[in-house]
Motif scaffolding. Sequence first.
Motif, PDB file in Angstrom:
ATOM      1  N   GLN A  23     134.783  30.324  26.415  1.00 37.90           N
ATOM      2  CA  GLN A  23     135.929  30.905  27.114  1.00 37.90           C
ATOM      3  C   GLN A  23     136.884  29.820  27.605  1.00 37.90           C
ATOM      4  O   GLN A  23     138.110  29.952  27.508  1.00 37.90           O
ATOM      5  CB  GLN A  23     135.452  31.753  28.301  1.00 37.90           C
ATOM      6  CG  GLN A  23     134.744  33.041  27.918  1.00 37.90           C
ATOM      7  CD  GLN A  23     133.262  32.839  27.595  1.00 37.90           C
ATOM      8  OE1 GLN A  23     132.799  31.700  27.473  1.00 37.90           O
ATOM      9  NE2 GLN A  23     132.524  33.937  27.482  1.00 37.90           N
ATOM     10  N   ALA A  24     136.308  28.735  28.132  1.00 36.97           N
ATOM     11  CA  ALA A  24     137.136  27.620  28.601  1.00 36.97           C
ATOM     12  C   ALA A  24     137.902  26.987  27.440  1.00 36.97           C
ATOM     13  O   ALA A  24     139.080  26.624  27.572  1.00 36.97           O
ATOM     14  CB  ALA A  24     136.254  26.578  29.287  1.00 36.97           C
ATOM     15  N   THR A  27     134.482  27.742  34.565  1.00 38.22           N
ATOM     16  CA  THR A  27     135.567  27.647  33.588  1.00 38.22           C
ATOM     17  C   THR A  27     136.607  26.604  33.974  1.00 38.22           C
ATOM     18  O   THR A  27     137.008  25.774  33.144  1.00 38.22           O
ATOM     19  CB  THR A  27     136.247  29.024  33.425  1.00 38.22           C
ATOM     20  OG1 THR A  27     135.260  29.995  33.065  1.00 38.22           O
ATOM     21  CG2 THR A  27     137.305  28.964  32.333  1.00 38.22           C
ATOM     22  N   VAL A  28     137.052  26.631  35.236  1.00 43.26           N
ATOM     23  CA  VAL A  28     138.088  25.693  35.680  1.00 43.26           C
ATOM     24  C   VAL A  28     137.595  24.253  35.567  1.00 43.26           C
ATOM     25  O   VAL A  28     138.324  23.360  35.097  1.00 43.26           O
ATOM     26  CB  VAL A  28     138.508  25.997  37.139  1.00 43.26           C
ATOM     27  CG1 VAL A  28     139.471  24.922  37.649  1.00 43.26           C
ATOM     28  CG2 VAL A  28     139.152  27.365  37.226  1.00 43.26           C
ATOM     29  N   ILE A  47     135.302  23.078  33.603  1.00 41.51           N
ATOM     30  CA  ILE A  47     135.142  22.709  32.193  1.00 41.51           C
ATOM     31  C   ILE A  47     136.495  22.357  31.570  1.00 41.51           C
ATOM     32  O   ILE A  47     136.631  21.348  30.867  1.00 41.51           O
ATOM     33  CB  ILE A  47     134.470  23.847  31.408  1.00 41.51           C
ATOM     34  CG1 ILE A  47     133.045  24.077  31.923  1.00 41.51           C
ATOM     35  CG2 ILE A  47     134.426  23.520  29.911  1.00 41.51           C
ATOM     36  CD1 ILE A  47     132.380  25.323  31.384  1.00 41.51           C
ATOM     37  N   ILE A  48     137.518  23.175  31.864  1.00 40.77           N
ATOM     38  CA  ILE A  48     138.860  22.901  31.326  1.00 40.77           C
ATOM     39  C   ILE A  48     139.389  21.569  31.854  1.00 40.77           C
ATOM     40  O   ILE A  48     139.956  20.759  31.105  1.00 40.77           O
ATOM     41  CB  ILE A  48     139.836  24.042  31.679  1.00 40.77           C
ATOM     42  CG1 ILE A  48     139.418  25.336  30.972  1.00 40.77           C
ATOM     43  CG2 ILE A  48     141.267  23.669  31.285  1.00 40.77           C
ATOM     44  CD1 ILE A  48     140.207  26.556  31.408  1.00 40.77           C
ATOM     45  N   LYS A  92     129.929  29.400  29.810  1.00 39.19           N
ATOM     46  CA  LYS A  92     131.379  29.659  29.833  1.00 39.19           C
ATOM     47  C   LYS A  92     132.195  28.695  28.963  1.00 39.19           C
ATOM     48  O   LYS A  92     133.422  28.662  29.044  1.00 39.19           O
ATOM     49  CB  LYS A  92     131.891  29.605  31.272  1.00 39.19           C
ATOM     50  CG  LYS A  92     131.231  30.621  32.210  1.00 39.19           C
ATOM     51  CD  LYS A  92     131.797  30.491  33.604  1.00 39.19           C
ATOM     52  CE  LYS A  92     131.242  31.587  34.518  1.00 39.19           C
ATOM     53  NZ  LYS A  92     129.809  31.401  34.797  1.00 39.19           N
ATOM     54  N   THR A  93     131.521  27.907  28.153  1.00 45.62           N
ATOM     55  CA  THR A  93     132.221  26.863  27.393  1.00 45.62           C
ATOM     56  C   THR A  93     133.221  27.442  26.395  1.00 45.62           C
ATOM     57  O   THR A  93     134.359  26.954  26.276  1.00 45.62           O
ATOM     58  CB  THR A  93     131.211  25.964  26.658  1.00 45.62           C
ATOM     59  OG1 THR A  93     130.377  25.331  27.628  1.00 45.62           O
ATOM     60  CG2 THR A  93     131.922  24.888  25.856  1.00 45.62           C
TER      61      THR A  93
END
Length: 443
Positions: free
Chosen positions: A81-82, A48-49, A51-52, A78-79
Amino acid sequence: MNIKASILTIGDELLVGQIVDTNSTFIAQSLTKLGYDIQEIISVKDETVRIIEAFTRELTQSDVVLVTGGLGPTRDDKTKQALCLLLDCELKSDPKVLKNITRLFKKRGYKTELNQLNKDQGLVPEKSIVVENTEGTAPCLWTEIDDKVLINLPGVPFEMKALMRKKIIPKLQKKYNSDAIYQHDVMIHNITESDLAILLEKWENNLPQSIQVAYLPSRAAIDLRLTSIGTTQQEAKKMLQPSLQSLKKIIKPYLLTAYSGKIEERLGAILRQQKRTISTAESCTGGAIAQLLTSVSGSSAYFVGSVVAYATEVKTNVLQVNKALIVDKTVVSEEVAVAMAKGAQKKLKSSIAVATTGVAGPKKGEDGKPVGTAWIAVTDGKKTLTQACFYPYMDREDFTKTITTNALLLSIRFLLDNNNQIAKPKRTQKKKVQKNKQEKQKT
């Protein structure tokens, strides 16, 4: 208008080399045709981190960011959620996405009762617009952030391509009025890249600012790509022509072909122009030449067929290569390559045929030839052109690709050289007739 774009692929499988990223290539080609200026292509982990961070980075430097992967139903995707964290919003269930999943399940013969993971796939960020994915269950998301656009596409290649062609490209064209780009390649051989750069130094210095040049060397030739930018495709093409014509004059001794496009497309164009057909007899390339030739739309007009003569018995029984020749010269030899080409040309009744025989490795050939040895032959049954190759430092995959490329290049050389040879006798004959007439008039 200069539109800047970035391409981001998400997935651990990309970073560990489990799969090859073909999505970026397709997207980059599609955006380039639209006239977009590609800033960066990167891949990141399913974290997540990460990707963000990637979303934020690309949105600061580009107008459009296209992303593939991470939209599936499993925990490692996790895209979405990011994206929610980036947008400061929640996931919501979209009935249209769920309806599409049910439709696809029914169409493919799966049970239509969705489990929780299937239902979770119908969750999308509140601030994103869903672009219907008719080919798969993962939703495509279109998100506008201020004056930027973030597009999340599924990672499955055929789903991504369908969405790009049918939905995303039309939406981008409607939103942005971008500059038009026109590209033309010329293929050059028998000169090194550094010598070519020196030869073209003055020509490059005098190019208009709207035209760019890129050197794309391969082991057998150099592609010189000219790119022009205009308000329309027609304008960009017209702007390029004076520079292209002056280039051809300078590189005339080294110009192999001025046809643009992939090498298999260029060979096809020459075959069409000369109204000839081609067949292949492949040993070490295992059908790779035929695969490239048939990848071109309309290739049935000039491609006849192929004999993959991997075993010696196929060379002798199908292509009629003399057994004594193989014993005397070995399988990997110029003589056997020529015999294979002639056998294919005769059996498949094509205008010309190209043949390959070699040792791809990792072990030596049955006849003791070292790894990386190969012979290529092209013939029309009368004239023949051959090429010896030796690439001991290449792995099996690279060796096959290189020999395949060399075979296509040799075929182009054969057609162009042979075409010139055919034309010469006609001119000579005409001169003799004129000379005879002059002698008769004198008498």
